[in-house]
Write a protein that holds these residues in place. Structure first.
Motif, PDB file in Angstrom:
ATOM      1  N   LEU A   1       0.837  -1.211   0.000  1.00 42.17           N
ATOM      2  CA  LEU A   1       0.000   0.000   0.000  1.00 42.17           C
ATOM      3  C   LEU A   1       0.867   1.254   0.000  1.00 42.17           C
ATOM      4  O   LEU A   1       2.014   1.252   0.468  1.00 42.17           O
TER       5      LEU A   1
ATOM      6  N   ASP B   1      -2.413  -0.386  -3.863  1.00 41.75           N
ATOM      7  CA  ASP B   1      -2.193   0.751  -4.769  1.00 41.75           C
ATOM      8  C   ASP B   1      -0.710   0.952  -5.091  1.00 41.75           C
ATOM      9  O   ASP B   1      -0.354   1.364  -6.190  1.00 41.75           O
ATOM     10  N   ARG B   2       0.149   0.614  -4.132  1.00 43.07           N
ATOM     11  CA  ARG B   2       1.584   0.748  -4.403  1.00 43.07           C
ATOM     12  C   ARG B   2       2.056  -0.269  -5.444  1.00 43.07           C
ATOM     13  O   ARG B   2       2.799   0.058  -6.366  1.00 43.07           O
TER      14      ARG B   2
ATOM     15  N   VAL C   1       0.169  -1.788  -7.713  1.00 47.65           N
ATOM     16  CA  VAL C   1      -0.438  -1.472  -9.016  1.00 47.65           C
ATOM     17  C   VAL C   1       0.383  -0.382  -9.706  1.00 47.65           C
ATOM     18  O   VAL C   1       0.684  -0.459 -10.901  1.00 47.65           O
ATOM     19  N   ARG C   2       0.800   0.611  -8.930  1.00 48.60           N
ATOM     20  CA  ARG C   2       1.603   1.692  -9.515  1.00 48.60           C
ATOM     21  C   ARG C   2       2.957   1.165  -9.999  1.00 48.60           C
ATOM     22  O   ARG C   2       3.443   1.557 -11.061  1.00 48.60           O
TER      23      ARG C   2
ATOM     24  N   VAL D   1      -5.752  -5.880  -9.308  1.00 50.50           N
ATOM     25  CA  VAL D   1      -6.034  -4.420  -9.290  1.00 50.50           C
ATOM     26  C   VAL D   1      -7.079  -4.084  -8.233  1.00 50.50           C
ATOM     27  O   VAL D   1      -8.002  -3.322  -8.496  1.00 50.50           O
TER      28      VAL D   1
ATOM     29  N   LEU E   1      -6.990  -2.325  -5.427  1.00 54.70           N
ATOM     30  CA  LEU E   1      -7.053  -0.967  -4.881  1.00 54.70           C
ATOM     31  C   LEU E   1      -6.164  -0.023  -5.693  1.00 54.70           C
ATOM     32  O   LEU E   1      -5.139   0.448  -5.210  1.00 54.70           O
ATOM     33  N   PRO E   2      -6.562   0.279  -6.948  1.00 50.08           N
ATOM     34  CA  PRO E   2      -5.729   1.223  -7.704  1.00 50.08           C
ATOM     35  C   PRO E   2      -5.889   2.623  -7.131  1.00 50.08           C
ATOM     36  O   PRO E   2      -6.976   2.993  -6.669  1.00 50.08           O
ATOM     37  N   SER E   3      -4.819   3.405  -7.135  1.00 49.19           N
ATOM     38  CA  SER E   3      -4.941   4.801  -6.769  1.00 49.19           C
ATOM     39  C   SER E   3      -5.793   5.508  -7.829  1.00 49.19           C
ATOM     40  O   SER E   3      -5.642   5.228  -9.015  1.00 49.19           O
TER      41      SER E   3
ATOM     42  N   ASP F   1      -4.081   6.670 -10.866  1.00 47.62           N
ATOM     43  CA  ASP F   1      -3.539   5.688 -11.810  1.00 47.62           C
ATOM     44  C   ASP F   1      -4.599   5.108 -12.745  1.00 47.62           C
ATOM     45  O   ASP F   1      -4.254   4.458 -13.745  1.00 47.62           O
TER      46      ASP F   1
ATOM     47  N   ARG G   1     -10.724   3.793   1.529  1.00 48.48           N
ATOM     48  CA  ARG G   1     -10.121   2.911   0.536  1.00 48.48           C
ATOM     49  C   ARG G   1     -11.047   1.743   0.188  1.00 48.48           C
ATOM     50  O   ARG G   1     -11.108   1.323  -0.972  1.00 48.48           O
TER      51      ARG G   1
END
Ligand SMILES: [Zn+2]
Length: 560
Positions: free
Chosen positions: A321, A363-364, A366-367, A392, A394-396, A399, A435
């Motif tokens: 995350l 999210d981390r 995925v990025r 995927v 929890l995509p930010s 992103d 989130r």
């Protein structure tokens, strides 16, 4: 010359019996009296379809299609039922061993009850293998070997959780594996410990390997048996293709089992198999992955994609995350790669022409995946690779647009939006409300213009496609809870969900010109459904059945 040409043509037509028929061949199979949802924008609805040699000849009116039939044409009367393109599970795993199903157990007592039949049978060397539990099945969400030791004092027990990212071992197995309070956590893994430092039996991520490496190897016959039974089950849910995301070695027992089924003509449905994505893969290794891809162009068994892991799961607090977990304020999870090494490795696979799929939940992570794909496209100048991010969850928000601009596939799992006790009691509290409100946000991904391919992550979740479609459309359990749905903002339409399980899943494997829609020239892969999914109340979607599944014009499943 012209008249001589005409004579020749006439002679050919008279003398070569096959010749005239080939000019307008009769179908092997026609489907009539159907309500066909084709997925083809040129002709979205039709009532009949003709098939020859495994491909669709025509999609059209009942009269037009009936007039094409000959005496040898098989006629399927769909009795007014809904027909859709065959479902394609974009993220699926072949289980290699039979296991005790613990999904939905709900309590330690129920887990013990389900394992009870094994306490009598078997020798002390026989493993007890189960899977599907969730943290909320245990008091204080704390799985512990003490719940297994009384029933299994001298046989190894290993129970994987529903996500497959952690497992509970009994004390006997810890002894066999030599895991004590002095054992260090392996890289990318954690050994669960109590307050005094004693191992609890919980093994997370790579720590599971300490126990699993002791399992007796699966034989080729056992693997072949699993291929036949699991793919037949998949067909019974309307699946005509699955994409096995298990990162298999080209010479593994699993791949050999698939190849044997291909050779013997016993593959009921189509399979695409991922090879490993690994740091420092040599040129020779990448060449081997390309070779196995190029050796399989038959449409039944395919390769050409490599699977890697960037993080774990939210339930295990191993998803990577950007900000700490809501219930563990100093913990941001367990990223498995450094960005620089990831960039370099993705670029190497990309150069070799291989598609990459990276497991990224937080999210981390995925990025990190999107950054690596950006890097590869820039340094290699490649386009159209269709690299994928798996899960995927929890995509930010920042992103989301990158999936479209980079041409990266969001490979999501419909059933992950199912608000069961683990989702509500473990997943959502770990993320916190903000989130959680944008987790498994299928609507947000669609609105951002991402190509979203649906899968199940079987055996983590059920592979029943209609259960997945129900979850994505209602975000409720089959019992209708919670009222209004879990974060209903992210519900999607039935048509969107069906498209993600058909055309989009085909696009995600570079096969959209072969399957995923019902149009002339496409593979004749389709499913007849017990009810019209586009017409019934969404609350009933989970109960819809596949009454007939057809792959390449062959009926592989029929409800009797
Ligand atoms: Zn998976």
């Amino acid at each position: 010359m012209p008249s001589r040409g005409r004579v020749l043509l006439l002679l050919l037509l008279v003398l070569v019996p096959g010749c005239r028929r080939e000019a307008s061949p009769a179908p092997d199979l026609i489907v009539v009296n159907a309500r066909i949802w084709t997925g083809d924008p040129a002709r979205p609805e039709a009532e009949a379809m003709a098939v020859r040699e495994g491909r669709i000849l025509t999609v059209g009116s009942g009269d037009a299609v009936r007039s094409m039939a000959s005496s040898t044409t098989r006629v399927i009367d769909a009795q007014g039922r809904r027909v859709v393109p065959g479902f394609n599970d974009a993220h699926w795993h072949l289980p290699m061993r039979p296991r005790v199903e613990l999904a939905g157990a709900g309590s330690v007592e129920e887990i013990q009850r389900r394992l009870a039949p094994l306490t009598q049978a078997g020798a002390s060397t026989d493993w007890v293998i189960g899977g599907g539990w969730g943290p909320t099945d245990f008091p204080d969400r704390a799985p512990h070997r003490r719940y297994l030791d009384a029933d299994f004092p001298d046989r190894p027990v290993l129970l994987t959780d529903r996500d497959g990212h952690q497992a509970l071992a009994n004390s006997h197995l810890l002894r066999l594996a030599g895991i004590t309070r002095d054992t260090a956590d392996p890289p990318n893994g954690r050994i669960g410990r109590d307050a005094s430092g004693e191992p609890t039996g919980l093994l997370q991520e790579a720590a599971m390997g300490l126990a699993r490496r002791l399992m007796p190897p699966v034989t080729e016959d056992e693997a072949y048996g699993m291929v036949l039974t699991e793919l037949a089950r998949a067909a019974s849910f309307g699946l005509t293709s699955v994409q096995d995301a298990s990162a298999s070695e080209p010479d593994s027992v699993r791949v050999k089992a698939y190849q044997r089924a291909l050779r013997e003509g016993t593959l009921p449905i189509r399979v695409r198999v991922a090879v490993p994505f690994e740091k420092g893969a040599t040129a020779a290794r990448l060449a081997a992955f390309v070779r196995v891809r190029d050796a399989h162009r038959d449409g039944w068994l395919g390769f050409g994609i490599a699977k890697g892991m960037l993080d774990g799961t939210v339930d295990g607090h191993t998803a990577a995350l950007l900000a700490p977990y809501a219930d563990r304020p100093t913990d941001t999870g367990l990223p498995m790669w450094e960005q620089a090494a990831l960039d370099e490795t993705v670029a190497a696979y990309d150069t070799a022409g291989l598609q990459v799929e990276l497991h990224a939940v937080g999210d981390r992570a995925v990025r990190m995946a999107l950054d690596a794909y950006t890097h590869a496209a820039r340094v290699n100048g490649t386009t159209g690779r269709r690299h994928r991010v798996e899960h995927v969850e929890l995509p930010s928000p920042e992103d989301l647009p990158r999936f479209r601009t980079l041409g990266v596939i969001a490979s999501t799992q419909a059933m992950f939006a199912s608000p069961d006790s683990v989702t509500l009691g473990s997943f959502a509290p770990a993320l916190g409300p903000e989130r959680a409100s944008r987790a498994d946000a299928f609507a947000l991904l669609d609105e951002a213009g991402a190509v979203q391919a649906f899968g199940s992550d079987y055996p983590v979740f059920t592979m029943e496609v209609m259960r997945g479609i129900h979850a994505a459309v209602t975000r409720q359990l089959p019992d209708g809870t919670p009222p209004g749905g879990w974060y209903p903002r992210n519900r999607i339409s039935v048509a969107a969900a069906v498209k993600h399980f058909t055309a989009d899943a085909a696009y995600a494997s570079h096969e959209e010109r072969e399957k995923g829609t019902l149009a002339p020239g496409r593979m004749a892969d389709f499913v007849v459904l017990s009810e019209d999914v586009f017409g019934i109340p969404p609350e009933r979607l989970w109960a819809v059945k596949a009454t007939m599944t057809v792959v390449g014009g062959k009926v592989v499943w029929e409800q009797r």
